[in-house]
Scaffold this active site. Sequence first.
Site, PDB file in Angstrom:
ATOM      1  N   ARG A  36       0.825  -1.218   0.000  1.00 46.35           N
ATOM      2  CA  ARG A  36       0.000   0.000   0.000  1.00 46.35           C
ATOM      3  C   ARG A  36       0.857   1.265   0.000  1.00 46.35           C
ATOM      4  O   ARG A  36       0.444   2.293  -0.537  1.00 46.35           O
ATOM      5  CB  ARG A  36      -0.937   0.000   1.211  1.00 46.35           C
ATOM      6  CG  ARG A  36      -2.051  -1.015   1.084  1.00 46.35           C
ATOM      7  CD  ARG A  36      -3.055  -0.916   2.215  1.00 46.35           C
ATOM      8  NE  ARG A  36      -4.160  -1.834   2.004  1.00 46.35           N
ATOM      9  CZ  ARG A  36      -5.212  -1.927   2.802  1.00 46.35           C
ATOM     10  NH1 ARG A  36      -5.298  -1.151   3.869  1.00 46.35           N
ATOM     11  NH2 ARG A  36      -6.174  -2.776   2.538  1.00 46.35           N
ATOM     12  N   LYS A 197     -20.722 -15.028   1.861  1.00 46.90           N
ATOM     13  CA  LYS A 197     -22.109 -14.657   2.145  1.00 46.90           C
ATOM     14  C   LYS A 197     -22.739 -13.860   1.009  1.00 46.90           C
ATOM     15  O   LYS A 197     -22.198 -12.845   0.558  1.00 46.90           O
ATOM     16  CB  LYS A 197     -22.177 -13.841   3.438  1.00 46.90           C
ATOM     17  CG  LYS A 197     -21.832 -14.648   4.685  1.00 46.90           C
ATOM     18  CD  LYS A 197     -22.070 -13.834   5.942  1.00 46.90           C
ATOM     19  CE  LYS A 197     -21.838 -14.679   7.183  1.00 46.90           C
ATOM     20  NZ  LYS A 197     -22.077 -13.908   8.420  1.00 46.90           N
ATOM     21  N   GLY A 350      -9.759  -8.966  -1.097  1.00 44.65           N
ATOM     22  CA  GLY A 350      -8.530  -9.509  -0.527  1.00 44.65           C
ATOM     23  C   GLY A 350      -8.204 -10.918  -0.955  1.00 44.65           C
ATOM     24  O   GLY A 350      -7.066 -11.233  -1.326  1.00 44.65           O
ATOM     25  N   GLY A 373     -13.809  -2.450   0.555  1.00 44.92           N
ATOM     26  CA  GLY A 373     -15.214  -2.065   0.710  1.00 44.92           C
ATOM     27  C   GLY A 373     -15.615  -0.915  -0.189  1.00 44.92           C
ATOM     28  O   GLY A 373     -16.750  -0.845  -0.665  1.00 44.92           O
TER      29      GLY A 373
END
Length: 396
Positions: A36, A197, A350, A373
């Site tokens: 990052r 999910k 990820g 996100g």
Amino acid sequence: MKLPLLEEQNLKGKRVFVRVDFNVPVENGKATDKTRIEKTLPTLELLISKGAKIILGSHLGRPKGGPEAKYSMKPVFDVLSTLVKTKVSFSDSVIGTDVVKKSNELGDGEILLLENLRFHKEEEENEAGFCKELAKLADVYVNDAFGTAHRAHASTEGVAHLLPAFAGLLMRKEIEVLSGLLARPERPFVAIVGGSKVSSKFAILKNLLEKVDHLLIGGGMAYTFLKSRAVPVGKSLVEPDFESQAFQLIDRAGIQGVDLQIPIDHIIADNFDPNAKTKSVDKMGILDGWMGMDIGPKTIDNYIKAIKEAKTILWNGPMGVFEMDKFSKGTIEIAKAISKSKAKTVVGGGDSIAAVNKAGVADKITHISTGGGASLEFLEGRTLPGVECLLPKEGK
């Protein structure tokens, strides 16, 4: 999106506050992954070349609104100092007269890294007074932290209203790639969506259904779709509250002419364990007392066929319990197939990023999104506060 270009600005001698995403893993006081930090280097090098005085702000971890030594930015400072060819200094303070003094005393092209912004609870509260204090550090604001753009925090949104605001090069690339993906994809457009999910991905599935030609579903979320069609799923992960919505999504895909595929065979296990007994099953579904852990070979073949024909590919989420080697084949094979494609390829999430790294094909992907996100919310069609605040204001 018409974002003003940072490259066109005269920044010599100006103090530039850059919101970066240096939320890196730290073990024993050392940053263990500098990806990052490296991703932000093009923006930093541009600002250095323009003679800007650079103040960097980031969060790290989840401190509880006050200083915690394990979340200090000092390990990041140690890495950053080795990556840039300029003087880098550190401030234990985030706001106040001392750090304002340090920002003013910076030489052109020099960098000041602030301590963790989340050591102040006002950061996440986007508190007006805290925003004003941060704004005192700079003449110009730049956001290069796309992964935080879905949050309206002081450093990601509030300060942008108090200073001339620009997107950094990494931020702009993420916005341009993801916008282009939704607005003008080359066809056929294939989206591969996995993960555990369906509840966390249903909004993105609905939005993608309006854009794609093929929608390939894998991972734990696939069992809710299968159960909605009365396919036996044993003790696989199912979200009952989403069964009817999954059923309706399959119907809508048929009406709209979208090729929505769910797994037709499975690698199953008698337990959620890397040493569990396993077998492959297809048409009869998953046996009682067993659970789906990965897509099977026939499903892999079907998905690869769609991938081979694609001109644009989006992949978010693994095809199975990827962290266990025994159940990682589906995810790895999809990664390899995407890498061989001549399509424009975008990978986010990820586990998907870990898969292309594990398969050794990361360098063959057009764009690897670091957004997490924020990427998901953008692909859902939601407005991101950290992006919205960078758009030119009316009348300016």
